[in-house]
Design an enzyme around this catalytic site. Sequence first.
Site, PDB file in Angstrom:
ATOM      1  N   ASP A 306       0.860  -1.172   0.000  1.00  0.00           N
ATOM      2  CA  ASP A 306       0.000   0.000   0.000  1.00  0.00           C
ATOM      3  C   ASP A 306       0.908   1.238   0.000  1.00  0.00           C
ATOM      4  O   ASP A 306       2.128   1.155   0.059  1.00  0.00           O
ATOM      5  CB  ASP A 306      -0.950  -0.027   1.214  1.00  0.00           C
ATOM      6  CG  ASP A 306      -2.180   0.818   0.993  1.00  0.00           C
ATOM      7  OD1 ASP A 306      -3.211   0.547   1.623  1.00  0.00           O
ATOM      8  OD2 ASP A 306      -2.117   1.762   0.177  1.00  0.00           O
ATOM      9  N   GLU A 503     -10.553   6.682   4.792  1.00  0.00           N
ATOM     10  CA  GLU A 503      -9.499   6.120   5.638  1.00  0.00           C
ATOM     11  C   GLU A 503      -9.540   6.684   7.055  1.00  0.00           C
ATOM     12  O   GLU A 503     -10.620   6.906   7.602  1.00  0.00           O
ATOM     13  CB  GLU A 503      -8.134   6.315   4.952  1.00  0.00           C
ATOM     14  CG  GLU A 503      -8.089   5.678   3.559  1.00  0.00           C
ATOM     15  CD  GLU A 503      -6.707   5.587   2.981  1.00  0.00           C
ATOM     16  OE1 GLU A 503      -6.528   5.899   1.792  1.00  0.00           O
ATOM     17  OE2 GLU A 503      -5.781   5.174   3.713  1.00  0.00           O
TER      18      GLU A 503
HETATM   19  C1  GLC Z   1      -4.496   4.228   0.050  1.00  0.00           C
HETATM   20  C2  GLC Z   1      -5.378   3.071   0.414  1.00  0.00           C
HETATM   21  C3  GLC Z   1      -5.508   2.030  -0.668  1.00  0.00           C
HETATM   22  C4  GLC Z   1      -5.357   2.676  -2.033  1.00  0.00           C
HETATM   23  C5  GLC Z   1      -3.959   3.245  -2.136  1.00  0.00           C
HETATM   24  C6  GLC Z   1      -3.741   3.974  -3.473  1.00  0.00           C
HETATM   25  O1  GLC Z   1      -3.731   4.632   1.151  1.00  0.00           O
HETATM   26  O2  GLC Z   1      -5.078   2.398   1.628  1.00  0.00           O
HETATM   27  O3  GLC Z   1      -6.794   1.414  -0.498  1.00  0.00           O
HETATM   28  O4  GLC Z   1      -5.574   1.707  -3.051  1.00  0.00           O
HETATM   29  O5  GLC Z   1      -3.653   4.126  -1.077  1.00  0.00           O
HETATM   30  O6  GLC Z   1      -4.559   5.098  -3.562  1.00  0.00           O
END
Ligand code: GLC
Length: 615
Positions: A306, A503
């Site tokens: 991530d 988030e």
């Molecule tokens: C974010 C999220 C993830 C996402 C990634 C790219 O922090 O946790 O779900 O796909 O970054 O945007």
Amino acid sequence: MPLLRTTRSLRTAVLAGLLLSGTVLVPAASASATPLYKNSHAPVSSRVKDLMARMTLDDKIGQMTQGERGSATPAQAAAARLGSILSGGGSVPSPNTPAGWADMIDAYQKAVTSTGLGIPIVYGSDAVHGHNNVYGATVFPHNIGLGAANDPQLVERIGAVTAEETAATGVKWAFAPCLCVARDDRWGRTYESFGEIPRNAVENSVVIEGLQGRDLGDRTSVMATAKHFIGDGGTTGGVDQGNTQISLDELRKIHLPPFRAAVDHGVGSVMISFNSWNGVKDHGNKFLITDLLKGELGFTGYVVSDWNGIDQIDGQTGFTAAEVKRAVNAGIDMVMVPNDYQKFIDTLRAEVLNGDVPMSRIDDANRRILTKKFELGLFDHPYTDRSLQKDFGSAAHHALARQAARESQVLLKNDGVLPLAKKNNKIFVAGKNANDMGNQAGGWTLTWQGQSGERVIPGTTILDGIKAGAGKGTGVTYDRAGNGIDSSYQVAVAVVGETPYAEGQGDRPNGLGLDAEDLALIGKLKASGVPLVVVTVSGRPLDIAAQLPSFNGLVAAWLPGSEGAGVADVLYGDYNPTGKLNFTWPKSSSQEPINAGDGKQGLFPYGYGLSYRRR
Ligand code: GLC
């Protein structure tokens, strides 16, 4: 026998043997002919093998590196030999249109395919409820609503439409679906979950079939991402990126089944979760990534970290050589390192050269990544298929979004006030979420966090739907604060709830109650004596126990997306509500976590949902 004849007869015998053995024969590439890896008729495994034999260490490390569009120009991507570029939430080209995206991504492809071995990038974006970063995309209800709809076939169709609109912009990798099992509704990502028990995510993981199509190489297919592995929805207190303190048995029972289902659906990628499991960050956990996911589940696609996820392994900011080594050796194949991608490349190179990261790990990662790129057809068709843009945000796609909104509504209380009469009625509509496309779409809409705004995206608000559904002799009045309500109205509809978030910014450790504006509105409407229908637009169940007695009707709309008219369809009874709670509705947040089977008595149980009596 002359040597020539002997050689020929020997070669004939060998060829016959190969053919009989089923070995596919591909004409040997002569020096001047096209390299085998560029031969679209050759088996993928042969193309991968041939390409890897030609790659340098830097070529291979580059493939394992994903940079963000804001920090890597096409020329920089080519120079660093990046394997992938992503758009973080809200990171969009200008103009933010399908053509703008296609121009941007095709520029990357032109740069990377015209240098070195010409390996195309795979571009990734969070198409989590439609291709939500792009203006004009069809925005579907978030997963919390889709889970309440209990209609996996619908969800598969949503995946297919999402893939078509995503591929139309040149994006061939969707960072979706989130298969998290949200156990504590205080978590800011509860709305990205299909429900509080694994069955919800297992059944709706079929969205992967919609996204990836029958063949990953189809023009309308995109590669899906099962995320976030593993335990993101089980952290203590629902703290985003927190610590999931459960036994291996509970991890297997609650959080693993959706990923097993995703692997069974042939998901092309898996994204690792930010959370820790019993104090160890998932991004550095070899048991989880290599033994459990790749070994026991047999996942053959590739694993992506991530956003700066490897930085968190040691609990300090930034990443170190030790973290790079730990993450790659744990089984992460591609690292999402949005900005410091050159530092990552240099660090990993050093770790390979000093023997701390074995070449076998680098080769395994590349084999996985390149296999997906060949399967996606990127080597043969690196540029956007712009013919798909004609249906981007089409009426047919919006009709599907409206159907999804209808099916996701959960009727929780009705003393007879619903369905609303269409004719000869006088309806008062109020609330901050009645006429706000941004609020009803929620987070991950045009921007990472989403935003309030009446017309943020194209579509219909809930008020639009109520107005459009009004029949002969019916008047509809709207005032956000309820000013003007009086006993001349036959019914009041208050659309309340949450404003967008994503988030950790959506974590609510201090309670799940309605805000002051909503409480004041409900008080005002109740004081008028007019029968009151409350609609909650929110990313989770809310604490409305104290106010519930003053409601004549209650509908949970969740985050319905582009087509708020689907909510009105239920209010008028044009669609008899079928939605069922996929989250136990708590009496108060002090009950959290509260889930089916835990013995706690919520306000409404998992699976609850009313319909209108047959007329
Ligand atoms: C974010 C999220 C993830 C996402 C990634 C790219 O922090 O946790 O779900 O796909 O970054 O945007």
